[in-house]
Structure formats: structure tokens, C-alpha cells
Design an enzyme around this catalytic site. Structure first.
Site, mmCIF file in Angstrom:
data_model
loop_
_atom_site.group_PDB
_atom_site.id
_atom_site.type_symbol
_atom_site.label_atom_id
_atom_site.label_comp_id
_atom_site.label_asym_id
_atom_site.label_seq_id
_atom_site.Cartn_x
_atom_site.Cartn_y
_atom_site.Cartn_z
ATOM 1 N N SER A 9 0.831 -1.202 0.000
ATOM 2 C CA SER A 9 0.000 0.000 0.000
ATOM 3 C C SER A 9 0.866 1.254 0.000
ATOM 4 C CB SER A 9 -0.917 0.001 1.223
ATOM 5 O OG SER A 9 -1.620 1.223 1.293
ATOM 6 N N HIS A 34 -0.920 -1.036 -4.341
ATOM 7 C CA HIS A 34 -2.255 -0.736 -3.818
ATOM 8 C C HIS A 34 -2.350 0.761 -3.539
ATOM 9 C CE1 HIS A 34 -6.040 -1.996 -1.939
ATOM 10 N NE2 HIS A 34 -5.812 -1.091 -1.008
ATOM 11 N N ASP A 36 -4.775 3.642 -2.065
ATOM 12 C CA ASP A 36 -5.946 3.919 -1.233
ATOM 13 C C ASP A 36 -6.449 5.337 -1.461
ATOM 14 O OD1 ASP A 36 -6.306 1.480 0.346
ATOM 15 O OD2 ASP A 36 -4.345 1.952 1.189
ATOM 16 N N MET A 38 -9.134 8.010 -0.394
ATOM 17 C CA MET A 38 -10.077 8.303 0.692
ATOM 18 C C MET A 38 -10.571 9.739 0.575
ATOM 19 S SD MET A 38 -8.106 6.531 3.908
ATOM 20 C CE MET A 38 -7.149 5.023 3.695
ATOM 21 N N HIS A 67 -8.091 1.325 -4.827
ATOM 22 C CA HIS A 67 -9.150 1.049 -3.854
ATOM 23 C C HIS A 67 -9.888 2.348 -3.551
ATOM 24 C CE1 HIS A 67 -10.105 -0.575 0.492
ATOM 25 N NE2 HIS A 67 -11.196 -0.384 -0.242
ATOM 26 N N MET A 69 -12.224 4.322 -1.615
ATOM 27 C CA MET A 69 -12.971 4.459 -0.360
ATOM 28 C C MET A 69 -13.629 5.833 -0.360
ATOM 29 S SD MET A 69 -10.409 2.576 2.344
ATOM 30 C CE MET A 69 -8.890 2.833 1.416
ATOM 31 N N MET A 138 -12.081 -6.326 3.832
ATOM 32 C CA MET A 138 -11.312 -5.522 4.773
ATOM 33 C C MET A 138 -11.125 -6.296 6.085
ATOM 34 S SD MET A 138 -10.497 -2.752 3.228
ATOM 35 C CE MET A 138 -9.788 -1.938 4.675
ATOM 36 N N ASP A 177 -7.100 -6.985 3.126
ATOM 37 C CA ASP A 177 -6.493 -5.663 3.313
ATOM 38 C C ASP A 177 -6.705 -5.187 4.748
ATOM 39 O OD1 ASP A 177 -5.592 -3.065 3.213
ATOM 40 O OD2 ASP A 177 -7.047 -2.374 1.730
#
Length: 243
Positions: A9, A34, A36, A38, A67, A69, A138, A177
Site C-alpha cells: 500500500s 495498492h 488507497d 479516501m 481502492h 474508499m 477488509m 487488506d
């Protein structure tokens, strides 16, 4: 074939030297990254967006595992596709129409994934599996790196693998994850996880090649039949070349 696919990540990397970090990951034999995303609404944190992904896409050929989110991810799918994502993963809890969003990702020419929070059941997976390439489960509550692994996630992964296989979706990969390290990696792989996301546990190591090998070797002693989903995930690569 690797015993597991490792997707470090980026959130745990040194952002003051991202170019060097990306080069070190490629030299270490890592093939996935990865990312993330957000938004401060769906999760209590804000990270980065499509512009950063577009910038680092020019620097490396890693497979970008993005990913999302974010609330209503369907609004941003084109942006991340243009930025260079290879796989877009949306949250079931954040999308009003997850099937439509998964189909849209495929229409954009990308692989599609669905993510579930720790407290979300597997009830809808059977009905959405035909539209996904990957199911992300998750193993912490999303929002921050470095959280403690939720042990119930192991049984959830096992149940998800059984559900997918029993309904004919043996090619859908499962990703774990949150709180993943070399100690729980073998248990996760045995339960049915094909792809492991590791942030702080991976980037805390000074030598990424050794860190990568540690994860792969930790899972290599597992005695189990080869899973089609793992074989397929092992083949996923960024194929467009540097932009």
C-alpha cells in the site's frame, strides 16, 4: 506461480521520495501497487486522488490496484481510468448501484473489484460476482493504516471462497487488506486470500526485496490445491506501458 500476490500500500511509503520508492518496489520484484483513495466522507481520512496516480503512472509499470474508499464512486471512475488504474475496487457500502458501477468499470476496459467492510455480510456477493474480478475483504475498519488485524476476517475469507466456488465463480480473486503481515499471511492464504495488501508491515522493512520474499516464502509452505483465482491474479499486469 507465486504462492500469493503481494500488493504493497503506497499510503505507507515515503511520499517525499516517491520516485525512488516506486523504483525500489520494481527492483524488489513487486508487480502490484495498492492505492488507497479516501475522501474524508466514506472514511475519516483524506489521502490523494487521480492527479497523483497520473503522475506516478509515468514513473513505473506496476499494476495499479486502486481502492476507492469514497462516497458514490461511480462519479469518479472515468477520472481514475484516465489516470492509469488497472483495477478499480469500489465499496458496496458506498455505492447506491454497485452492479452498475462494476459494469461501468468493465466498459472502461479495466478490471473490477468489490470491497466489503468488516461488518458487512456476504449476502450480495453471489449476485454481484458475475460482474467482478476481485473481492476485497477488509480485515480492519477502513480509514487509517497501521490498525490491528481483525481475526474474524479469516473465517469471512474462508466463507467467501466457499460461496464463490459453490456458485461457479472460481476465477474471482479474493484480496485481504488491513493489518496483514508475515505472521498472518499464511493463514489468510490458506483461508482463500489470493492477494494480500500490506502497508506498514511491508514499508517498515529497509530492503523491499527481502520484505517481498518474506511474504511469498511465508505462504510457500502451504499445502493446498492450486486455485484458479490465484493463477489468474498472478497473471494480471499493467499492459499499456509507461504513459
Amino acid at each position: 506461480m507465486s504462492a500469493v500476490v503481494l500488493s504493497p500500500s503506497l499510503l505507507s511509503a515515503d511520499f517525499s521520495r516517491l520516485g525512488e520508492e516506486l523504483a525500489a518496489l520494481e527492483q524488489a520484484g513487486v508487480t502490484w501497487l495498492h492505492l488507497d483513495i479516501m475522501d474524508g466522507n466514506f472514511v475519516p481520512n483524506i489521502t490523494f486522488g487521480a492527479p497523483l496516480i497520473k503522475s506516478i503512472r509515468k514513473k513505473c509499470d506496476l499494476f495499479f490496484d486502486v481502492h476507492l474508499m469514497v462516497e458514490e464512486p461511480g462519479r469518479y471512475l472515468e477520472d481514475f481510468a484516465r489516470a492509469g488504474a488497472d483495477l478499480l475496487v469500489i465499496h458496496q457500502e458506498a455505492s447506491t448501484h454497485p452492479q452498475r458501477d462494476l459494469q461501468k468499470i468493465h466498459d472502461l476496459g479495466l478490471l473490477a473489484g468489490l470491497s466489503l467492510n468488516p461488518g458487512t455480510g456476504l449476502e450480495t456477493v453471489r449476485w454481484l460476482a458475475a460482474d467482478m474480478n476481485l473481492l476485497l475483504l477488509m480485515s480492519v475498519n477502513p480509514g487509517f493504516s497501521g490498525q490491528k488485524f481483525i481475526p474474524q476476517s479469516i473465517e469471512k475469507i474462508r466463507a467467501a471462497r466457499h460461496l464463490l466456488d459453490e456458485n461457479g465463480f472460481i476465477d474471482v480473486a479474493i484480496q485481504a487488506d488491513g493489518g496483514v503481515n508475515t505472521e498472518n499471511a499464511p493463514v489468510l492464504a490458506m483461508a482463500g486470500a489470493d492477494v494480500l495488501v500490506s502497508g506498514s508491515a511491508f514499508f517498515a522493512q529497509k530492503e523491499y526485496g527481502m520484505a517481498h520474499r518474506a511474504f511469498v516464502e511465508a505462504c510457500s509452505e502451504i499445502s493446498q490445491k492450486p486455485r484458479p483465482s490465484l493463477s489468474i491474479a498472478n497473471q494480471w499486469r499493467h499492459v499499456q506501458g509507461k504513459q
